[in-house]
Structure formats: C-alpha cells, structure tokens
Design an enzyme around this catalytic site. Structure first.
Site, PDB file in Angstrom:
ATOM      1  CB  THR A 135     -76.204  70.082 110.988  1.00 12.15           C
ATOM      2  OG1 THR A 135     -75.482  70.454 109.826  1.00 12.15           O
ATOM      3  CG2 THR A 135     -75.388  70.510 112.203  1.00 12.15           C
ATOM      4  CG  ASP A 136     -73.953  67.969 106.448  1.00  8.49           C
ATOM      5  OD1 ASP A 136     -74.161  69.097 106.933  1.00  8.49           O
ATOM      6  OD2 ASP A 136     -73.965  67.758 105.218  1.00  8.49           O
ATOM      7  CD  GLU A 137     -72.974  73.664 108.270  1.00 10.22           C
ATOM      8  OE1 GLU A 137     -72.269  74.418 108.940  1.00 10.22           O
ATOM      9  OE2 GLU A 137     -73.671  74.041 107.311  1.00 10.22           O
ATOM     10  CE1 TYR A 161     -76.734  75.434 113.122  1.00 14.35           C
ATOM     11  CE2 TYR A 161     -75.256  74.650 111.402  1.00 14.35           C
ATOM     12  CZ  TYR A 161     -76.458  74.561 112.084  1.00 14.35           C
ATOM     13  OH  TYR A 161     -77.372  73.596 111.739  1.00 14.35           O
ATOM     14  CE  LYS A 165     -78.115  71.419 115.373  1.00 12.39           C
ATOM     15  NZ  LYS A 165     -79.538  71.471 115.825  1.00 12.39           N
TER      16      LYS A 165
HETATM   17  P1  NAD Z   1     -84.734  77.839 111.085  1.00  9.65           P
HETATM   18  O1  NAD Z   1     -83.729  78.854 111.475  1.00  9.65           O
HETATM   19  O2  NAD Z   1     -85.516  78.024 109.845  1.00  9.65           O
HETATM   20  O3  NAD Z   1     -85.811  77.671 112.274  1.00  9.65           O
HETATM   21  C1  NAD Z   1     -85.448  77.628 113.612  1.00  9.65           C
HETATM   22  C2  NAD Z   1     -86.713  77.796 114.452  1.00  9.65           C
HETATM   23  O4  NAD Z   1     -86.344  77.702 115.827  1.00  9.65           O
HETATM   24  C3  NAD Z   1     -87.407  79.136 114.266  1.00  9.65           C
HETATM   25  O5  NAD Z   1     -88.798  78.953 114.129  1.00  9.65           O
HETATM   26  C4  NAD Z   1     -87.103  79.895 115.549  1.00  9.65           C
HETATM   27  O6  NAD Z   1     -88.108  80.811 115.923  1.00  9.65           O
HETATM   28  C5  NAD Z   1     -86.985  78.739 116.531  1.00  9.65           C
HETATM   29  N1  NAD Z   1     -86.180  79.086 117.705  1.00  9.65           N
HETATM   30  C6  NAD Z   1     -84.963  79.702 117.727  1.00  9.65           C
HETATM   31  N2  NAD Z   1     -84.553  79.868 118.992  1.00  9.65           N
HETATM   32  C7  NAD Z   1     -85.527  79.329 119.790  1.00  9.65           C
HETATM   33  C8  NAD Z   1     -85.673  79.179 121.187  1.00  9.65           C
HETATM   34  N3  NAD Z   1     -84.763  79.641 122.052  1.00  9.65           N
HETATM   35  N4  NAD Z   1     -86.776  78.560 121.652  1.00  9.65           N
HETATM   36  C9  NAD Z   1     -87.728  78.091 120.806  1.00  9.65           C
HETATM   37  N5  NAD Z   1     -87.641  78.237 119.467  1.00  9.65           N
HETATM   38  C10 NAD Z   1     -86.553  78.845 118.976  1.00  9.65           C
HETATM   39  O7  NAD Z   1     -83.959  76.460 111.103  1.00  9.65           O
HETATM   40  P2  NAD Z   1     -84.118  75.187 110.145  1.00  9.65           P
HETATM   41  O8  NAD Z   1     -83.330  75.403 108.933  1.00  9.65           O
HETATM   42  O9  NAD Z   1     -85.544  74.861 110.054  1.00  9.65           O
HETATM   43  O10 NAD Z   1     -83.369  74.095 111.033  1.00  9.65           O
HETATM   44  C11 NAD Z   1     -84.070  73.360 112.015  1.00  9.65           C
HETATM   45  C12 NAD Z   1     -83.115  72.385 112.692  1.00  9.65           C
HETATM   46  O11 NAD Z   1     -82.570  71.511 111.715  1.00  9.65           O
HETATM   47  C13 NAD Z   1     -81.925  73.047 113.365  1.00  9.65           C
HETATM   48  O12 NAD Z   1     -81.662  72.360 114.567  1.00  9.65           O
HETATM   49  C14 NAD Z   1     -80.775  72.867 112.373  1.00  9.65           C
HETATM   50  O13 NAD Z   1     -79.550  72.811 113.039  1.00  9.65           O
HETATM   51  C15 NAD Z   1     -81.141  71.535 111.771  1.00  9.65           C
HETATM   52  N6  NAD Z   1     -80.674  71.311 110.389  1.00  9.65           N
HETATM   53  C16 NAD Z   1     -80.948  72.240 109.430  1.00  9.65           C
HETATM   54  C17 NAD Z   1     -80.553  71.979 108.114  1.00  9.65           C
HETATM   55  C18 NAD Z   1     -80.850  72.966 107.004  1.00  9.65           C
HETATM   56  O14 NAD Z   1     -80.351  72.787 105.886  1.00  9.65           O
HETATM   57  N7  NAD Z   1     -81.643  73.992 107.212  1.00  9.65           N
HETATM   58  C19 NAD Z   1     -79.875  70.802 107.798  1.00  9.65           C
HETATM   59  C20 NAD Z   1     -79.600  69.880 108.826  1.00  9.65           C
HETATM   60  C21 NAD Z   1     -80.027  70.151 110.118  1.00  9.65           C
HETATM   61  O1  DAU Z   2     -75.225  71.168 105.999  1.00 14.40           O
HETATM   62  C1  DAU Z   2     -76.357  71.426 106.785  1.00 14.40           C
HETATM   63  C2  DAU Z   2     -76.446  72.902 107.079  1.00 14.40           C
HETATM   64  O2  DAU Z   2     -76.850  73.534 105.874  1.00 14.40           O
HETATM   65  C3  DAU Z   2     -77.416  73.249 108.207  1.00 14.40           C
HETATM   66  O3  DAU Z   2     -76.946  72.674 109.392  1.00 14.40           O
HETATM   67  C4  DAU Z   2     -77.554  74.766 108.366  1.00 14.40           C
HETATM   68  O4  DAU Z   2     -78.522  75.059 109.341  1.00 14.40           O
HETATM   69  C5  DAU Z   2     -77.981  75.340 107.036  1.00 14.40           C
HETATM   70  O5  DAU Z   2     -78.035  76.755 107.129  1.00 14.40           O
HETATM   71  C6  DAU Z   2     -76.999  74.936 105.940  1.00 14.40           C
HETATM   72  O6  DAU Z   2     -75.711  75.553 106.151  1.00 14.40           O
HETATM   73  P1  DAU Z   2     -74.883  76.198 104.929  1.00 14.40           P
HETATM   74  O7  DAU Z   2     -73.953  77.192 105.472  1.00 14.40           O
HETATM   75  O8  DAU Z   2     -74.345  75.144 104.047  1.00 14.40           O
HETATM   76  O9  DAU Z   2     -76.129  76.912 104.150  1.00 14.40           O
HETATM   77  P2  DAU Z   2     -76.241  78.304 103.387  1.00 14.40           P
HETATM   78  O10 DAU Z   2     -77.529  78.274 102.642  1.00 14.40           O
HETATM   79  O11 DAU Z   2     -75.975  79.459 104.262  1.00 14.40           O
HETATM   80  O12 DAU Z   2     -75.051  78.210 102.326  1.00 14.40           O
HETATM   81  C7  DAU Z   2     -74.975  77.163 101.385  1.00 14.40           C
HETATM   82  C8  DAU Z   2     -73.680  77.359 100.601  1.00 14.40           C
HETATM   83  O13 DAU Z   2     -73.807  78.541  99.800  1.00 14.40           O
HETATM   84  C9  DAU Z   2     -72.470  77.575 101.477  1.00 14.40           C
HETATM   85  O14 DAU Z   2     -71.339  76.964 100.865  1.00 14.40           O
HETATM   86  C10 DAU Z   2     -72.290  79.084 101.502  1.00 14.40           C
HETATM   87  C11 DAU Z   2     -72.793  79.500 100.130  1.00 14.40           C
HETATM   88  N1  DAU Z   2     -73.429  80.837 100.058  1.00 14.40           N
HETATM   89  C12 DAU Z   2     -74.403  81.135 100.969  1.00 14.40           C
HETATM   90  C13 DAU Z   2     -75.009  82.368 100.969  1.00 14.40           C
HETATM   91  C14 DAU Z   2     -76.081  82.708 101.985  1.00 14.40           C
HETATM   92  C15 DAU Z   2     -73.056  81.744  99.085  1.00 14.40           C
HETATM   93  O15 DAU Z   2     -72.187  81.467  98.234  1.00 14.40           O
HETATM   94  N2  DAU Z   2     -73.664  82.964  99.076  1.00 14.40           N
HETATM   95  C16 DAU Z   2     -74.611  83.336  99.983  1.00 14.40           C
HETATM   96  O16 DAU Z   2     -75.109  84.495  99.933  1.00 14.40           O
END
Ligand code: NAD
Ligand code: DAU
Length: 359
Positions: A135-137, A161, A165
């Site tokens: 992630t970019d975080e 988180y 990562k």
């Molecule tokens: P998500 O939370 O939707 O899915 C995570 C999945 O991992 C789920 O299916 C869960 O059951 C599984 N999981 C959790 N713990 C586990 C374990 N111990 N063993 C096996 N499976 C397990 O997450 P996502 O949003 O799909 O993100 C997937 C990956 O991409 C993560 O590594 C996250 O850090 C990365 N990522 C997410 C975003 C985003 O915006 N969502 C952006 C950049 C990177």
């Molecule tokens: O940048 C990549 C990341 O993006 C991933 O690594 C994470 O897994 C993914 O969850 C996401 O993180 P964020 O914290 O940016 O996503 P989230 O959807 O939780 O929030 C997006 C933005 O919106 C953030 O600035 C917080 C804000 N927010 C979020 C929620 C849930 C609100 O203002 N209100 C809310 O209720």
C-alpha cells in the site's frame, strides 16, 4: 500452466483479481487460501470465469503446515499475496491481529517459499515469483506541496495498519537481499469497485445514502486520497508479478487526488440522478461531519512513471465513470449486500466505530 497461490482471494481485491486473472490468462491454475475473516466471503467468488482452474482452501497464512501442504500438493510456482487485515480504523481499535496476519503471516509464507524454491529447489529459480501486494500508506502523509510518493520514498507509516504493512514489505525485501528469493512488491493507492466490504469509504457512503443514514465524513473532509478502479490494480499486479524485475518495487495509482468530501458529494449526485424519487434526494443533506480518525493521514499522491515506462501500465478507468459503475454495482446487487451483512460483524463494527464519534 503457472500454479499460482493467491492469498486473501475471498476479499475485495483478491476476489476481483481471481475473476480478472481467470478471464485474462488461460495459462494459470489458482489455489486461493483465505481464512474467511469478517472481510472474506465465498459470495465474492460466485460466477468465476472458469471454476475448474480455481481451488479454494479455507485457512490462515499463519498456518505453516497448511502452507507447506499447498506448496507440495499444487507445486506452487507463483505467490500473489493479498491476505491482510486491511482497515485502518480497525487497526486503531485492535492492532494485535494486524501484527499476527500482516507481519507473522507474511513471514510464514516467505519461509515456505524459501524452503520449497531455494532449499528444495522444486522449480528453476527463473520460474518462481513471490509478489507482495502493498500500500501507499507505508510512505506516511504528505504536506500540501510535497512531491508524490515514489519507489524510493522513505517509509514513514503512521497507523498500526500502515506499520504492519511496512514491516511486511521489509521482510519481503530482506528475503530477496539475504536469500535471493525472487520477489516483487507493488505499493498501491486506494482501490474502489465491486465487492468492497462496506466498512470502507465508498461502499459505506453508497449504502448509508440509499438507506437514509448519516454519511460520516471524518474531520473537515479535506483529506486527499488517490483512487484506482480495482480492475486496473489487478492488471498492474499481474504485469509486475510476471514481467517486473526481480527485487523491484512498483508504485501504482489512479493519478487523481480528490478530497474525501468531493468523493462523497459525487456519490450523492450520482444517487440523485439514479434515484430521483427517493425520499432522501438530495442525498447531500445526509452528510454529517464527525470526529476525525486519530493520526489521520492528510494527503496521498503517487507517481506511476516507473510501472508505465517499464511495463506499459496505466489506469484505464477514469474516476467519474468508475464511481458511476461502482454505485450502480451496489444498487444492482442487494443480495450480495444482504449476505455480507448477515455473515460479518458489520453492524457491530458500525456501532463500535461510529457510535461514540461526536458530530
Ligand atoms: P480485504 O480486507 O477486503 O480482504 C482481505 C482478505 O484476507 C479477506 O478475504 C480475509 O478473509 C483474508 N485474510 C485475513 N486474514 C487472513 C489470514 N490470516 N489468512 C488468510 N486470509 C486472511 O482487503 P483488500 O482491500 O482486498 O486488500 C487486499 C490487500 O491489498 C491487502 O494486503 C491490502 O493491504 C492491500 N491494499 C489494499 C488497498 C485498498 O484500497 N483496499 C490498496 C492498496 C493495497
Ligand atoms: O491507500 C491505500 C489504503 O486505502 C489501503 O492500504 C487500505 O487497505 C484501504 O483501506 C485504504 O485506506 P484508507 O484509510 O484510505 O481507506 P478508507 O476507505 O477507510 O478511508 C478513505 C478516506 O475516507 C480516509 O481519508 C478516511 C475517510 N473516511 C473513511 C470512513 C470509513 C471518512 O471520512 N469516513 C468514514 O466513515
């Protein structure tokens, strides 16, 4: 045929990746290892393009015996590692599980790959790859005029988180430099699209708006994220895993930086158009500013020149169209929403995270 272990393939990006990969690459077989935590669901794996090339295994990435068995039985040559605890707000309430899954789980997978690929040499070294989805975080937060994140930006994670990562990224890189494990890493910005668990901003806002519930915007709503349609991320991951240079990191993003409030208002106006007769139109009336997330990163921006120049990847969905398609997907899939809500702890989470937040 490649034999690909996808971890976390029942979650948001992992399941979209499996749909995408089965459709785009006939030369892969997939083993999908997922623990089915609150965020994972078999609902996400309905109607796969080719069921016969997908095997689902329920289990944890921290279970070394199980992973060894999967490597041996399926002769795994490629790992695409998504499994993680992924929600920043949950990491604030309960950081321990982020260390177990994101750090120890990644380490456990790396150890299995090292044993099979480097010690037992089950495959020629050029034929194996461990791709870590990050992630970019990990780069922290940007002040208004700071340049975008790029591959060699220093790590400065600020939430549990992001710290977990970052730690997992360091382990993956260390296994390359120390043992020569063939790895790649992608660091991507915020994804959106179908099948995202409705704790995250975009699906949460859609579902709350449709049901006339408050739209909880943290702080002043002027935090900036970069948004990427999930299929674009899937394509980028597969390009990096198959064509990226070993040991390298690639930044991935959508090349846009809207403040959160703009995303929320756009969702409201899409719903106004699609549901003009709703009693909640105009949906903007539901916007409620609530207490900010502690340590909330203010701005992300990410440069995608490297993946574009080396691998020819760029996002193909623009944000306006992607948001419209996404809102429509949630409106068209009420059974998915019902099933996900029933299976998971969503309602308890809502009370926990929003119940005590002051307006
Ligand atoms: P998500 O939370 O939707 O899915 C995570 C999945 O991992 C789920 O299916 C869960 O059951 C599984 N999981 C959790 N713990 C586990 C374990 N111990 N063993 C096996 N499976 C397990 O997450 P996502 O949003 O799909 O993100 C997937 C990956 O991409 C993560 O590594 C996250 O850090 C990365 N990522 C997410 C975003 C985003 O915006 N969502 C952006 C950049 C990177
Ligand atoms: O940048 C990549 C990341 O993006 C991933 O690594 C994470 O897994 C993914 O969850 C996401 O993180 P964020 O914290 O940016 O996503 P989230 O959807 O939780 O929030 C997006 C933005 O919106 C953030 O600035 C917080 C804000 N927010 C979020 C929620 C849930 C609100 O203002 N209100 C809310 O209720």
């Amino acid at each position: 045929m490649k034999s690909v272990l996808v971890t976390g393939g029942a979650g948001f990006i992992g399941s979209n990746f499996i749909h995408w990969l089965l459709k785009h690459d006939p030369e892969v077989r997939i083993v999908n290892l997922d623990a089915l935590t609150y965020a994972g669901s078999l609902e996400n794996l309905r109607d796969l393009p080719d069921e016969s090339r997908h095997t689902f295994v329920q289990g944890s990435i921290t279970d070394r015996e199980l992973i060894d068995r999967i490597f041996a039985e399926h002769k795994i040559d490629t790992v695409v590692h998504f499994a993680a605890e992924s929600h920043v707000d949950r990491s604030i309430h309960n950081p321990g599980v982020f260390v177990d899954t994101n750090v120890v789980g990644t380490f456990t997978l790396l150890e299995a790959a090292r044993r099979f690929w480097l010690v037992e040499k089950t495959h020629p070294i050029e034929a194996v790859r461990f791709h870590h989805v990050s992630t970019d975080e990990v780069f922290g937060t940007l002040a208004p005029h700071e340049p975008p994140f790029e591959e060699d930006t220093s790590y400065a994670p600020r939430s549990p988180y992001a710290a977990s990562k970052a730690s997992s990224d360091h382990f993956v890189r260390a296994y390359n430099t120390t043992y020569g494990l063939p790895i790649t890493i992608s660091n991507c910005s915020n994804n959106y699209g179908p099948r995202q668990f409705p704790e995250k901003l975009i699906p949460l806002m859609v579902l709350n708006a449709v049901n006339g519930r408050p739209l909880p915007v943290y702080g002043d709503g002027m935090q900036i994220r970069d948004w990427l349609y999930v299929d674009d991320h899937c394509e980028a991951i597969w390009k990096v895993a198959t064509k990226g240079r070993v040991g390298e990191t690639y930044c991935v993003g959508g090349d846009n930086q809207p403040p959160n409030i703009e995303i929320v208002k756009t969702i409201c106006s899409i719903l106004d158009e699609l549901q003009p007769d709703s009693e909640f139109t105009p949906h903007e009336q539901l916007i409620t500013y609530v207490q900010d997330r502690p340590g909330h990163d203010r701005r992300y921006d990410i440069r995608i020149d490297k993946i574009h120049e080396e691998l020819g990847w760029q996002p193909s969905h623009d944000l306006a169209q992607g948001l419209l398609d996404t809102v429509k997907w949630y409106l068209d899939n009420p059974e998915w929403i019902e099933a996900i809500t029933k299976q998971s702890d969503l309602n308890t989470w809502m009370k926990k995270n929003y119940g005590e937040r002051k307006a």
